[in-house]
Design a protein around this motif. Structure first.
Motif, PDB file in Angstrom:
ATOM      1  N   GLU A   1     -27.390  81.403 -47.730  1.00  3.90           N
ATOM      2  CA  GLU A   1     -27.611  79.357 -47.408  1.00  3.90           C
ATOM      3  C   GLU A   1     -27.342  78.855 -48.888  1.00  3.90           C
ATOM      4  O   GLU A   1     -27.284  77.929 -49.258  1.00  3.90           O
ATOM      5  N   ASN A   2     -28.581  79.280 -49.541  1.00  6.59           N
ATOM      6  CA  ASN A   2     -28.831  79.019 -50.978  1.00  6.59           C
ATOM      7  C   ASN A   2     -27.607  79.286 -52.303  1.00  6.59           C
ATOM      8  O   ASN A   2     -27.719  78.412 -52.728  1.00  6.59           O
ATOM      9  N   LYS A   3     -27.405  80.383 -52.002  1.00  2.36           N
ATOM     10  CA  LYS A   3     -26.032  80.632 -53.084  1.00  2.36           C
ATOM     11  C   LYS A   3     -26.342  80.988 -54.549  1.00  2.36           C
ATOM     12  O   LYS A   3     -25.359  81.134 -55.328  1.00  2.36           O
ATOM     13  N   GLU A   4     -27.459  80.925 -54.841  1.00  2.00           N
ATOM     14  CA  GLU A   4     -28.035  81.397 -56.398  1.00  2.00           C
ATOM     15  C   GLU A   4     -28.934  81.961 -56.382  1.00  2.00           C
ATOM     16  O   GLU A   4     -29.313  82.329 -57.070  1.00  2.00           O
ATOM     17  N   THR A   5     -29.539  82.889 -55.060  1.00  2.00           N
ATOM     18  CA  THR A   5     -30.124  83.556 -54.783  1.00  2.00           C
ATOM     19  C   THR A   5     -29.603  84.695 -55.611  1.00  2.00           C
ATOM     20  O   THR A   5     -28.831  85.354 -53.969  1.00  2.00           O
ATOM     21  N   LEU A   6     -29.747  86.184 -55.686  1.00  2.00           N
ATOM     22  CA  LEU A   6     -30.204  87.730 -55.999  1.00  2.00           C
ATOM     23  C   LEU A   6     -31.007  88.031 -55.318  1.00  2.00           C
ATOM     24  O   LEU A   6     -32.086  88.005 -55.314  1.00  2.00           O
ATOM     25  N   VAL A   7     -30.227  88.827 -54.428  1.00  2.00           N
ATOM     26  CA  VAL A   7     -31.477  89.810 -53.267  1.00  2.00           C
ATOM     27  C   VAL A   7     -31.432  91.537 -54.330  1.00  2.00           C
ATOM     28  O   VAL A   7     -30.018  91.564 -54.182  1.00  2.00           O
ATOM     29  N   VAL A   8     -32.216  91.921 -54.764  1.00  2.00           N
ATOM     30  CA  VAL A   8     -32.158  93.330 -55.175  1.00  2.00           C
ATOM     31  C   VAL A   8     -32.966  94.811 -54.176  1.00  2.00           C
ATOM     32  O   VAL A   8     -34.560  94.157 -54.012  1.00  2.00           O
ATOM     33  N   VAL A   9     -32.952  95.201 -53.587  1.00  2.00           N
ATOM     34  CA  VAL A   9     -33.182  96.041 -52.597  1.00  2.00           C
ATOM     35  C   VAL A   9     -33.654  97.615 -53.639  1.00  2.00           C
ATOM     36  O   VAL A   9     -32.849  98.399 -54.363  1.00  2.00           O
ATOM     37  N   VAL A  10     -35.196  97.875 -54.126  1.00  2.00           N
ATOM     38  CA  VAL A  10     -35.177  99.639 -54.565  1.00  2.00           C
ATOM     39  C   VAL A  10     -36.526 100.181 -54.639  1.00  2.00           C
ATOM     40  O   VAL A  10     -37.241  99.617 -54.462  1.00  2.00           O
ATOM     41  N   GLY A  11     -36.210 100.970 -54.355  1.00  2.00           N
ATOM     42  CA  GLY A  11     -37.927 101.581 -54.168  1.00  2.00           C
ATOM     43  C   GLY A  11     -38.088 102.869 -55.724  1.00  2.00           C
ATOM     44  O   GLY A  11     -37.417 102.898 -56.869  1.00  2.00           O
ATOM     45  N   ASP A  12     -39.096 102.907 -55.843  1.00  2.00           N
ATOM     46  CA  ASP A  12     -39.411 103.569 -57.045  1.00  2.00           C
ATOM     47  C   ASP A  12     -39.287 104.853 -57.173  1.00  2.00           C
ATOM     48  O   ASP A  12     -39.683 105.592 -58.256  1.00  2.00           O
ATOM     49  N   HIS A  13     -39.297 105.269 -55.950  1.00  2.00           N
ATOM     50  CA  HIS A  13     -39.896 106.919 -55.657  1.00  2.00           C
ATOM     51  C   HIS A  13     -38.973 107.447 -54.857  1.00  2.00           C
ATOM     52  O   HIS A  13     -39.422 106.752 -53.226  1.00  2.00           O
ATOM     53  N   GLU A  14     -38.783 108.975 -54.568  1.00  2.00           N
ATOM     54  CA  GLU A  14     -38.320 108.934 -52.774  1.00  2.00           C
ATOM     55  C   GLU A  14     -38.933 110.226 -52.461  1.00  2.00           C
ATOM     56  O   GLU A  14     -40.148 111.183 -53.670  1.00  2.00           O
ATOM     57  N   THR A  15     -40.546 110.100 -51.415  1.00  2.00           N
ATOM     58  CA  THR A  15     -41.502 110.934 -51.037  1.00  2.00           C
ATOM     59  C   THR A  15     -41.214 111.475 -49.864  1.00  2.00           C
ATOM     60  O   THR A  15     -40.302 110.752 -48.596  1.00  2.00           O
ATOM     61  N   GLY A  16     -41.018 113.138 -49.690  1.00  2.00           N
ATOM     62  CA  GLY A  16     -41.487 113.876 -48.391  1.00  2.00           C
ATOM     63  C   GLY A  16     -40.296 114.619 -49.116  1.00  2.00           C
ATOM     64  O   GLY A  16     -40.035 115.457 -47.790  1.00  2.00           O
ATOM     65  N   GLY A  17     -39.103 114.417 -49.098  1.00  2.00           N
ATOM     66  CA  GLY A  17     -37.712 114.872 -48.968  1.00  2.00           C
ATOM     67  C   GLY A  17     -36.893 115.155 -47.556  1.00  2.00           C
ATOM     68  O   GLY A  17     -36.210 116.301 -46.800  1.00  2.00           O
ATOM     69  N   LEU A  18     -37.334 114.267 -47.027  1.00  2.00           N
ATOM     70  CA  LEU A  18     -36.733 113.786 -45.641  1.00  2.00           C
ATOM     71  C   LEU A  18     -35.323 113.996 -45.598  1.00  2.00           C
ATOM     72  O   LEU A  18     -34.365 113.593 -46.130  1.00  2.00           O
ATOM     73  N   THR A  19     -34.433 114.673 -44.487  1.00  2.00           N
ATOM     74  CA  THR A  19     -33.028 115.147 -44.223  1.00  2.00           C
ATOM     75  C   THR A  19     -33.191 114.588 -42.661  1.00  2.00           C
ATOM     76  O   THR A  19     -34.169 115.544 -41.724  1.00  2.00           O
ATOM     77  N   LEU A  20     -32.201 113.787 -42.010  1.00  2.00           N
ATOM     78  CA  LEU A  20     -31.817 113.648 -40.755  1.00  2.00           C
ATOM     79  C   LEU A  20     -31.507 114.219 -40.248  1.00  2.00           C
ATOM     80  O   LEU A  20     -30.074 114.584 -41.188  1.00  2.00           O
ATOM     81  N   LEU A  21     -31.248 114.982 -39.397  1.00  2.00           N
ATOM     82  CA  LEU A  21     -30.998 116.374 -38.494  1.00  2.00           C
ATOM     83  C   LEU A  21     -30.354 116.002 -37.807  1.00  2.00           C
ATOM     84  O   LEU A  21     -29.097 116.643 -36.811  1.00  2.00           O
ATOM     85  N   ASP A  22     -30.358 115.051 -37.030  1.00  2.00           N
ATOM     86  CA  ASP A  22     -30.068 114.401 -35.338  1.00  2.00           C
ATOM     87  C   ASP A  22     -30.412 112.841 -34.990  1.00  2.00           C
ATOM     88  O   ASP A  22     -31.490 112.129 -35.990  1.00  2.00           O
ATOM     89  N   GLY A  23     -29.537 112.005 -34.427  1.00  2.00           N
ATOM     90  CA  GLY A  23     -30.074 111.738 -33.881  1.00  2.00           C
ATOM     91  C   GLY A  23     -29.704 109.842 -32.744  1.00  2.00           C
ATOM     92  O   GLY A  23     -28.199 110.849 -32.864  1.00  2.00           O
ATOM     93  N   SER A  24     -29.770 109.321 -32.346  1.00  2.00           N
ATOM     94  CA  SER A  24     -28.829 108.367 -31.771  1.00  2.00           C
ATOM     95  C   SER A  24     -29.204 106.729 -31.740  1.00  2.00           C
ATOM     96  O   SER A  24     -30.525 106.524 -31.539  1.00  2.00           O
ATOM     97  N   LEU A  25     -28.302 106.488 -32.668  1.00  2.00           N
ATOM     98  CA  LEU A  25     -29.021 104.459 -32.431  1.00  2.00           C
ATOM     99  C   LEU A  25     -29.019 103.834 -31.104  1.00  2.00           C
ATOM    100  O   LEU A  25     -29.615 103.419 -30.595  1.00  2.00           O
ATOM    101  N   GLN A  26     -28.039 104.425 -30.621  1.00  2.00           N
ATOM    102  CA  GLN A  26     -27.695 104.053 -28.758  1.00  2.00           C
ATOM    103  C   GLN A  26     -29.164 104.065 -27.992  1.00  2.00           C
ATOM    104  O   GLN A  26     -29.434 103.092 -26.935  1.00  2.00           O
ATOM    105  N   ASP A  27     -29.977 104.897 -28.373  1.00  2.00           N
ATOM    106  CA  ASP A  27     -30.921 105.612 -27.107  1.00  2.00           C
ATOM    107  C   ASP A  27     -32.401 105.099 -28.216  1.00  2.00           C
ATOM    108  O   ASP A  27     -33.081 105.463 -27.712  1.00  2.00           O
ATOM    109  N   GLY A  28     -31.993 104.968 -29.134  1.00  2.00           N
ATOM    110  CA  GLY A  28     -33.039 104.730 -30.276  1.00  2.00           C
ATOM    111  C   GLY A  28     -34.013 105.770 -30.660  1.00  2.00           C
ATOM    112  O   GLY A  28     -35.127 105.770 -30.550  1.00  2.00           O
TER     113      GLY A  28
END
Length: 116
Positions: A40-67
């Protein structure tokens, strides 16, 4: 404006997948609102960044439909996995590729044409 999803770090350290999912869904909601504002604004820059990763998560399975998601952690500490940077809005192309996270400030300044 800066918004921090600080509980993702705690969820990684405690290997708490539920905490990570809840915090990331909340953060995703806020980022969506910022992107809508940028559209809407046309002058706004959105930046998304993490400073580090924690936990070493590996996603093994899941379902968006079932949540649900199933994953496994490899540590309760920080990892060497590079942090991703996502940008949206004017000059977001300045944030592509691999670079040191300390360059983000310089990239924001350049995106807005501000000399140091």
């Amino acid at each position: 404006m800066m918004i921090e999803a600080s509980q993702t770090d705690g969820g990684g350290h405690s290997n708490n997948l539920g905490q990570l999912v809840t915090e990331l869904l909340d953060f995703d909601h806020v980022v969506g609102k910022a992107m809508k504002f940028a559209d809407e604004n046309k002058e706004t820059l959105v930046v998304v960044v993490g400073d580090h990763e924690t936990g070493g998560l590996t996603l093994l399975d899941g379902s968006l439909q079932d949540g649900w998601v199933f994953g496994n952690f490899s540590t309760n500490d920080h990892t060497s996995i590079p942090s991703s940077v996502f940008a949206y809005g004017p000059n977001s192309k300045e944030f592509t590729g691999l670079f040191e996270n300390t360059e983000i400030f310089n990239k924001i300044m350049k995106a807005y044409g501000i000399q140091k």
